[in-house]
Every structure is written in structure tokens, then in C-alpha cells.
Design a protein around this motif. Structure first.
Motif, PDB file in Angstrom:
ATOM      1  N   ASP A   4       4.740  -6.607  -3.787  1.00 22.22           N
ATOM      2  CA  ASP A   4       6.094  -6.674  -4.184  1.00 22.22           C
ATOM      3  C   ASP A   4       6.635  -5.179  -3.692  1.00 22.22           C
ATOM      4  OD1 ASP A   4       4.544  -5.407  -6.122  1.00 22.22           O
ATOM      5  OD2 ASP A   4       5.150  -6.841  -7.662  1.00 22.22           O
ATOM      6  N   LEU A   5       5.575  -4.174  -3.023  1.00 20.75           N
ATOM      7  CA  LEU A   5       5.976  -2.988  -2.632  1.00 20.75           C
ATOM      8  C   LEU A   5       5.071  -2.768  -1.504  1.00 20.75           C
ATOM      9  CD1 LEU A   5       7.617  -0.408  -2.389  1.00 20.75           C
ATOM     10  CD2 LEU A   5       5.694   0.624  -4.179  1.00 20.75           C
ATOM     11  N   VAL A   6       5.640  -2.276  -0.240  1.00 22.74           N
ATOM     12  CA  VAL A   6       4.788  -2.097   0.864  1.00 22.74           C
ATOM     13  C   VAL A   6       5.200  -0.688   1.250  1.00 22.74           C
ATOM     14  CG1 VAL A   6       4.397  -2.475   3.371  1.00 22.74           C
ATOM     15  CG2 VAL A   6       4.734  -4.304   1.644  1.00 22.74           C
ATOM     16  N   LEU A   7       4.108   0.361   1.693  1.00 22.33           N
ATOM     17  CA  LEU A   7       4.400   1.733   1.897  1.00 22.33           C
ATOM     18  C   LEU A   7       3.631   1.667   3.362  1.00 22.33           C
ATOM     19  CD1 LEU A   7       3.940   2.068  -1.374  1.00 22.33           C
ATOM     20  CD2 LEU A   7       3.711   4.222  -0.692  1.00 22.33           C
ATOM     21  N   CYS A   8       4.503   2.252   4.164  1.00 27.63           N
ATOM     22  CA  CYS A   8       4.154   2.561   5.436  1.00 27.63           C
ATOM     23  C   CYS A   8       4.531   4.042   5.886  1.00 27.63           C
ATOM     24  CB  CYS A   8       4.885   1.759   6.519  1.00 27.63           C
ATOM     25  SG  CYS A   8       6.448   1.733   6.564  1.00 27.63           S
TER      26      CYS A   8
END
Length: 148
Positions: free
Chosen positions: A109-113
């Protein structure tokens, strides 16, 4: 306030930014008492014709990532606020594999890049993983900028 995120996915790319992305993901996972998955995609397009065993290559890359991130992984796994920490590596076309084989099945429900900082010319021809994720995922995406 209720925890906003339950499953956080950190997309790592082997660049200098990956440590910043990993640390920020760990901090957010602890703050939200969320599961944390670190993921990477081996770009299989350039090596498909070489006959390389992609399964073995993914295992080797995963081991290398776990060694590079050993301190972050240990800290995350020892944090009682983070219920589960995993590392996943797969091979394929980067955006498609990241989206459909790693992030979507994980249920993030959260993606970091990280921000790669492609030149304008390179961006026109190859695009950006972060732009793809922002436009195509149905969850929040946080692009970590390089610290100045």
C-alpha cells in the motif's frame, strides 16, 4: 492516529540511492508497524540471449543485496515495530516485473523508489521507473530524492 500503511515495498536499483530508499522505508515501516519488503529486478532484456540461468542469477543478486544492506536488514529485522522483513529479486523487463511480479502480489500500500536523475534525453528514450510506478500503481508511491 491509526497506522496508514500495512505493507511497504522498497524498490531497489543498485544505485547510490538505494541505501537512502532502504533507510526511509525502514523508518516508515517502523512508524506504521508495517511489513517491509525490499525488491529488485534484474533487467533480463540484455541477457536473455546469453543462456544465463536466470534463477541462479537472481539468487546471486539477492545475496549481494542482502550483503550490501546487511546493517539495514538487521536493524529492521530486530525492530519489534516491523512484523516482517523480506527481500525479493526477480528477472524480467524492469517496470512490468516490478509491478506485476513483485509489488502487486505483495499487496503493497506504499512503494518507495529512488530518483535516478536521468538526463532529459535519456528520459525521453527510456522513461523512468518512478514515473511508471506513479502512473500505474494503485497505491501511494514515494520517490526519494538524493540528499544534498
Amino acid at each position: 492516529m491509526a497506522n496508514v500503511y500495512k505493507k511497504i515495498f522498497a524498490a531497489l536499483d543498485g544505485s547510490e540511492m538505494q541505501l537512502e530508499v532502504a533507510r526511509k522505508a525502514m523508518m516508515l515501516a517502523a512508524d506504521n508497524e508495517a511489513e517491509l519488503c525490499f525488491g529488485h529486478v534484474v533487467d533480463a532484456v540484455p541477457v536473455e540471449a546469453t543462456g544465463i540461468d536466470m534463477g541462479e542469477l537472481c539468487r546471486e543478486v539477492q545475496e549481494r543485496f542482502e550483503n550490501q544492506l546487511a546493517d539495514v536488514l538487521e536493524e529492521a529485522r530486530n525492530n519489534p515495530s516491523i512484523p516482517r522483513v523480506t527481500v525479493q529479486v526477480d528477472a524480467g523487463q524492469i517496470t512490468d516485473t516490478l509491478h506485476h511480479k513483485l509489488i502487486e502480489p505483495y499487496g503493497a500500500d506504499l512503494v518507495l523508489c529512488g530518483e535516478r536523475g536521468l538526463s532529459k534525453v535519456a528520459y525521453v528514450f527510456v522513461g523512468s521507473v518512478s514515473t511508471y510506478l506513479i502512473r500505474n500503481l494503485r497505491c501511494d508511491v514515494l520517490v526519494v530524492k538524493a540528499g544534498e
